[in-house]
Design a protein around this motif. Structure first.
Motif, PDB file in Angstrom:
ATOM      1  N   TYR A 425       0.846  -1.190   0.000  1.00 60.88           N
ATOM      2  CA  TYR A 425       0.000   0.000   0.000  1.00 60.88           C
ATOM      3  C   TYR A 425       0.886   1.246   0.000  1.00 60.88           C
ATOM      4  O   TYR A 425       1.779   1.387   0.833  1.00 60.88           O
ATOM      5  CB  TYR A 425      -0.911   0.015   1.231  1.00 60.88           C
ATOM      6  CG  TYR A 425      -1.866   1.183   1.272  1.00 60.88           C
ATOM      7  CD1 TYR A 425      -3.101   1.115   0.616  1.00 60.88           C
ATOM      8  CD2 TYR A 425      -1.546   2.347   1.964  1.00 60.88           C
ATOM      9  CE1 TYR A 425      -3.989   2.180   0.649  1.00 60.88           C
ATOM     10  CE2 TYR A 425      -2.425   3.417   2.000  1.00 60.88           C
ATOM     11  CZ  TYR A 425      -3.644   3.332   1.341  1.00 60.88           C
ATOM     12  OH  TYR A 425      -4.515   4.391   1.374  1.00 60.88           O
ATOM     13  N   VAL A 426       0.638   2.141  -0.962  1.00 62.19           N
ATOM     14  CA  VAL A 426       1.338   3.420  -1.041  1.00 62.19           C
ATOM     15  C   VAL A 426       0.309   4.498  -1.330  1.00 62.19           C
ATOM     16  O   VAL A 426      -0.526   4.347  -2.229  1.00 62.19           O
ATOM     17  CB  VAL A 426       2.425   3.414  -2.141  1.00 62.19           C
ATOM     18  CG1 VAL A 426       2.923   4.835  -2.399  1.00 62.19           C
ATOM     19  CG2 VAL A 426       3.589   2.535  -1.732  1.00 62.19           C
ATOM     20  N   GLN A 427       0.370   5.575  -0.581  1.00 64.44           N
ATOM     21  CA  GLN A 427      -0.551   6.696  -0.776  1.00 64.44           C
ATOM     22  C   GLN A 427       0.261   7.956  -0.986  1.00 64.44           C
ATOM     23  O   GLN A 427       1.180   8.270  -0.212  1.00 64.44           O
ATOM     24  CB  GLN A 427      -1.466   6.847   0.433  1.00 64.44           C
ATOM     25  CG  GLN A 427      -2.505   7.950   0.300  1.00 64.44           C
ATOM     26  CD  GLN A 427      -3.357   8.080   1.536  1.00 64.44           C
ATOM     27  OE1 GLN A 427      -3.108   8.915   2.404  1.00 64.44           O
ATOM     28  NE2 GLN A 427      -4.373   7.236   1.630  1.00 64.44           N
ATOM     29  N   PRO A 436      -6.298  11.399  -2.344  1.00 64.12           N
ATOM     30  CA  PRO A 436      -4.938  11.086  -2.790  1.00 64.12           C
ATOM     31  C   PRO A 436      -4.916   9.899  -3.750  1.00 64.12           C
ATOM     32  O   PRO A 436      -5.870   9.134  -3.855  1.00 64.12           O
ATOM     33  CB  PRO A 436      -4.216  10.758  -1.489  1.00 64.12           C
ATOM     34  CG  PRO A 436      -5.294  10.272  -0.584  1.00 64.12           C
ATOM     35  CD  PRO A 436      -6.515  11.063  -0.941  1.00 64.12           C
ATOM     36  N   THR A 437      -3.786   9.761  -4.411  1.00 67.01           N
ATOM     37  CA  THR A 437      -3.568   8.617  -5.296  1.00 67.01           C
ATOM     38  C   THR A 437      -3.111   7.427  -4.470  1.00 67.01           C
ATOM     39  O   THR A 437      -2.225   7.548  -3.616  1.00 67.01           O
ATOM     40  CB  THR A 437      -2.512   8.957  -6.358  1.00 67.01           C
ATOM     41  OG1 THR A 437      -2.985  10.052  -7.143  1.00 67.01           O
ATOM     42  CG2 THR A 437      -2.255   7.766  -7.271  1.00 67.01           C
ATOM     43  N   VAL A 438      -3.689   6.273  -4.733  1.00 67.51           N
ATOM     44  CA  VAL A 438      -3.421   5.069  -3.951  1.00 67.51           C
ATOM     45  C   VAL A 438      -2.975   3.960  -4.890  1.00 67.51           C
ATOM     46  O   VAL A 438      -3.539   3.777  -5.973  1.00 67.51           O
ATOM     47  CB  VAL A 438      -4.677   4.624  -3.170  1.00 67.51           C
ATOM     48  CG1 VAL A 438      -4.466   3.257  -2.517  1.00 67.51           C
ATOM     49  CG2 VAL A 438      -5.042   5.654  -2.125  1.00 67.51           C
ATOM     50  N   THR A 625     -10.960   7.380  -3.929  1.00 65.39           N
ATOM     51  CA  THR A 625     -12.386   7.058  -4.048  1.00 65.39           C
ATOM     52  C   THR A 625     -12.582   5.806  -4.913  1.00 65.39           C
ATOM     53  O   THR A 625     -13.418   4.957  -4.600  1.00 65.39           O
ATOM     54  CB  THR A 625     -13.138   8.241  -4.657  1.00 65.39           C
ATOM     55  OG1 THR A 625     -12.474   8.656  -5.878  1.00 65.39           O
ATOM     56  CG2 THR A 625     -13.191   9.409  -3.693  1.00 65.39           C
ATOM     57  N   ASP A 626     -11.826   5.695  -6.006  1.00 65.16           N
ATOM     58  CA  ASP A 626     -11.906   4.494  -6.844  1.00 65.16           C
ATOM     59  C   ASP A 626     -11.366   3.276  -6.108  1.00 65.16           C
ATOM     60  O   ASP A 626     -11.882   2.164  -6.260  1.00 65.16           O
ATOM     61  CB  ASP A 626     -11.117   4.694  -8.137  1.00 65.16           C
ATOM     62  CG  ASP A 626     -11.742   5.735  -9.047  1.00 65.16           C
ATOM     63  OD1 ASP A 626     -12.918   6.080  -8.813  1.00 65.16           O
ATOM     64  OD2 ASP A 626     -11.067   6.201  -9.977  1.00 65.16           O
ATOM     65  N   HIS A 627     -10.335   3.489  -5.308  1.00 65.44           N
ATOM     66  CA  HIS A 627      -9.767   2.391  -4.536  1.00 65.44           C
ATOM     67  C   HIS A 627     -10.773   1.867  -3.518  1.00 65.44           C
ATOM     68  O   HIS A 627     -10.960   0.647  -3.369  1.00 65.44           O
ATOM     69  CB  HIS A 627      -8.486   2.866  -3.845  1.00 65.44           C
ATOM     70  CG  HIS A 627      -7.806   1.818  -3.034  1.00 65.44           C
ATOM     71  ND1 HIS A 627      -7.936   1.760  -1.661  1.00 65.44           N
ATOM     72  CD2 HIS A 627      -7.002   0.786  -3.384  1.00 65.44           C
ATOM     73  CE1 HIS A 627      -7.240   0.734  -1.204  1.00 65.44           C
ATOM     74  NE2 HIS A 627      -6.658   0.136  -2.230  1.00 65.44           N
TER      75      HIS A 627
END
Length: 636
Positions: A425-427, A436-438, A625-627
């Motif tokens: 997992y990286v945010q 944020p991008t995940v 949100t997509d994650h």
């Protein structure tokens, strides 16, 4: 009132060729290797195509970002999330393996600094041990698992260096080959290529198998050998000549040794094979002694007689030799391990939840040699004793380990994929800090496979219990009732704050487990004496792979990837039902309605599930949100 007639999906269609009918998977006597294997050119093409496509997906992923962006490129920089952009840090590529154990400046380098090399989850253990097996001078290490999987990881590391690519090549290859073996396994159960193709496709597109095959861990290698063992067992089960019987037996022994040498989960297929073989051996005596058995028996006495004639009068001698051969293969896998003096064979004796480590002592083992005159030779007796000590220490480790883990899961949650493991997992804060991008990797299974396989398995239980009403009632009640009791008592006994501490479920749980054993015995009898071998074999394999992790493991942490052996039979059960529905016709008011579209819809659901969850299996960067939209289960 509408009157409808449903032709049961488990009955073969009237115009199907004889060799495609569900007759328990037992072929006629075929001479020669080609006739015995019963593989046509299109089967070979199908296996190769499935393996190649699976290998491409595992090596080339993630391909989604470039494809959707219209850049025309395909991201093949790595096969796992070493960093957020899926490529290893530059410093990781300079870690040497093999002689002289130094970097380009002459500085001695070890593999203990694991934080800088792009590991995800348990890659901090297995690739490092594989690299240590290559080092000169040798490095001592303790591993509670058998060594074969690490030895199979070593050749790419030796060739390509110690990189995220090299330590994942072997798992990608074996994970892809697993898909081909599942096709062969299904085809051996039923001469139905739809059934075989669907089963292989479901394994290929499942998230658990997909992630495990793209990560440098040992489970997928072990399950490949397990699936191969099951295929060879079916060949042995269907042997009709003495030559076929003996050849398949000794091949089984060879693969059993390799499976055990990869991981001790090979116990499950050995239990299944032993139960079915013993039941078939005593079935004539059992049918003569117990009249009730004759009432559920189908016209299969000639098949048992042919198999017993092929086994001959010295069958027990051959089985004993096969066990010895399997044990020799297992011991041979320690060849490299035993050439290294070890000072860290830990003997764990206690564990207290909340502490930082297990209580125990470290023993030392030396290279097992003996002197004969002036010559120094290997000491096989001492080698076997050392292997026994190492495996005993590993079992003690698993028995005593009791610490919590955020991604541990209870065994009864695995069929619904309730709490999978978050591997990576990286945010990163992008343009919008609140979104944020995940990038993440979770071994969550494909819900379309795991969830829909549950009603499929229940349908198979109903199918294998066909017979007198008392038999259907007995089989239909003992298994589900015992399983429900086990789940309820185990859940009630666990602590409310964590799923990782030891559990003492009590006497009722043990009694229910005895009920599961009785249920497995009834399934075994059904497989041997009735024409229900295929559903009985699938249910028995699923149940054994699952229950292997129950009794005796109340004291340790378990993870969803321990259910990998269940996946094979979940896919087989789901494919079996869909293949049957493909030939089912419903008549309503004189209209014939085919249920074949149900098969297509379910297959498309599996494909859609793979596409939808693909980003959380391959660390595709996406908005949070997509994650979150893809976290259908408790991944946290």
């Amino acid at each position: 009132m509408t009157r409808a007639r449903l032709r049961s999906w488990w009955r073969p269609a009237p115009r199907l060729p004889r060799h495609q009918r569900d007759d328990g998977g037992e072929p006629l006597v075929r001479t020669g290797l080609r006739g015995f294997l019963a593989l046509e050119r299109r089967d070979v093409v199908a296996v190769v195509a499935l393996v190649v496509v699976s290998l491409f997906l595992r090596f080339a992923s993630p391909i989604l970002p470039d494809f959707l962006s219209g850049s025309g490129g395909v991201n093949i920089s790595g096969i796992g999330a070493a960093t957020s952009n899926n490529s290893p840090p530059p410093e990781c590529t300079d870690v040497p393996v093999g002689p002289p154990g130094k970097d380009s400046t002459g500085t001695v380098v070890t593999h203990t600094d694991v934080k800088r090399c792009g590991f995800i989850f348990d890659e901090i253990y297995f690739p490092v041990d594989a690299a240590r097996d290559l080092r000169q001078p040798a490095e001592s290490y303790f591993d509670p698992e058998p060594p074969l999987a690490k030895l199979l990881m070593a050749p790419p590391i030796a060739t390509m260096g110690f990189t995220t690519w090299s330590w994942r090549v072997s798992t990608a290859i074996f994970g892809s080959l697993l898909v081909g073996v599942v096709y062969l396994l299904a085809l051996r159960l039923r001469r139905d290529r739809w059934f075989a193709g669907l089963a292989a496709l479901f394994v290929s597109l499942d998230g658990l198998a997909f992630v495990e095959a793209r990560t440098g861990v040992i489970d997928i290698i072990a399950i490949f050998f397990v699936a191969l063992f099951y295929y060879l067992f079916l060949l042995h089960w269907q042997a009709r000549t003495r030559r076929q019987w003996r050849a398949t037996l000794y091949l089984m022994a060879l693969v059993a040794g390799l499976a055990f040498a990869a991981k001790l989960t090979a116990l499950a297929p050995l239990v299944v094979a032993a139960a079915l073989i013993v039941a078939r051996g005593i079935s004539p005596w059992l049918a003569g002694l117990v009249p009730a058995v004759r009432r559920i028996a189908g016209p299969r006495r000639h098949e048992v007689s042919m198999w017993r004639a092929a086994a001959g009068r010295v069958a027990l001698v051959h089985y004993t030799l096969a066990i010895l051969i399997g044990g020799a293969i297992f011991c041979a896998s320690f060849s490299r391990y035993l050439t290294i003096p070890h000072t860290d064979v830990y003997r764990f004796t206690a564990c207290e939840p909340g502490t930082t480590g297990l209580t125990g002592t470290a023993d030392a083992i030396q290279v097992p040699t003996m002197k004969i005159g002036s010559a120094t030779l290997p000491n096989p007796v001492q080698a076997i004793a050392d292997i026994s000590d190492v495996m005993a220490a590993g079992l003690q480790y698993h028995e005593q380990e009791c610490h919590s883990h955020p991604y541990a899961s209870r065994w009864y949650t695995w069929p619904i994929v309730y709490h999978p493991v978050l591997f990576y997992y990286v945010q990163t804060n992008a343009v919008l800090p609140d979104n944020p991008t995940v990038s993440s990797i979770t071994d969550m299974g494909n819900p379309a496979v795991w969830w829909l396989s549950i009603p499929a398995l229940l349908a198979l239980v109903w199918r294998l219990s066909r017979g007198p009403p008392w038999w259907r009632l007995l089989v239909g009640l003992v298994g589900p009732a015992s399983l429900a009791t086990m789940i309820i008592t185990f859940h009630a006994a666990q602590k409310p704050d964590t799923v990782s501490v030891r559990v003492s479920p009590g006497a009722l749980f043990t009694a229910a487990f005895v009920g599961i054993i009785l249920f497995a015995a009834l399934i075994t009898v059904s497989a041997v004496v009735s024409r229900r071998f295929v559903p009985a074999f699938i249910v028995l394999g699923y149940l054994t792979s699952w229950m292997l992790w129950v009794i005796g493991n109340e004291r340790r942490v378990l993870f969803f990837y321990h259910a990998l052996g269940m996946l094979i039979f979940a896919a087989l059960a789901f494919a079996y039902v869909l293949a049957g529905l493909r030939n089912t016709v419903v008549q309503v008011r004189g209209r014939r309605i085919s249920l074949a579209p149900v098969t297509w819809a379910a297959t498309l659901a599996v494909v859609a599930g793979f596409i939808f969850f693909y980003p959380v299996w391959t660390a595709v960067p996406m908005p949070d949100t997509d994650h979150q939209m893809r976290l259908w289960v408790d991944a946290w």
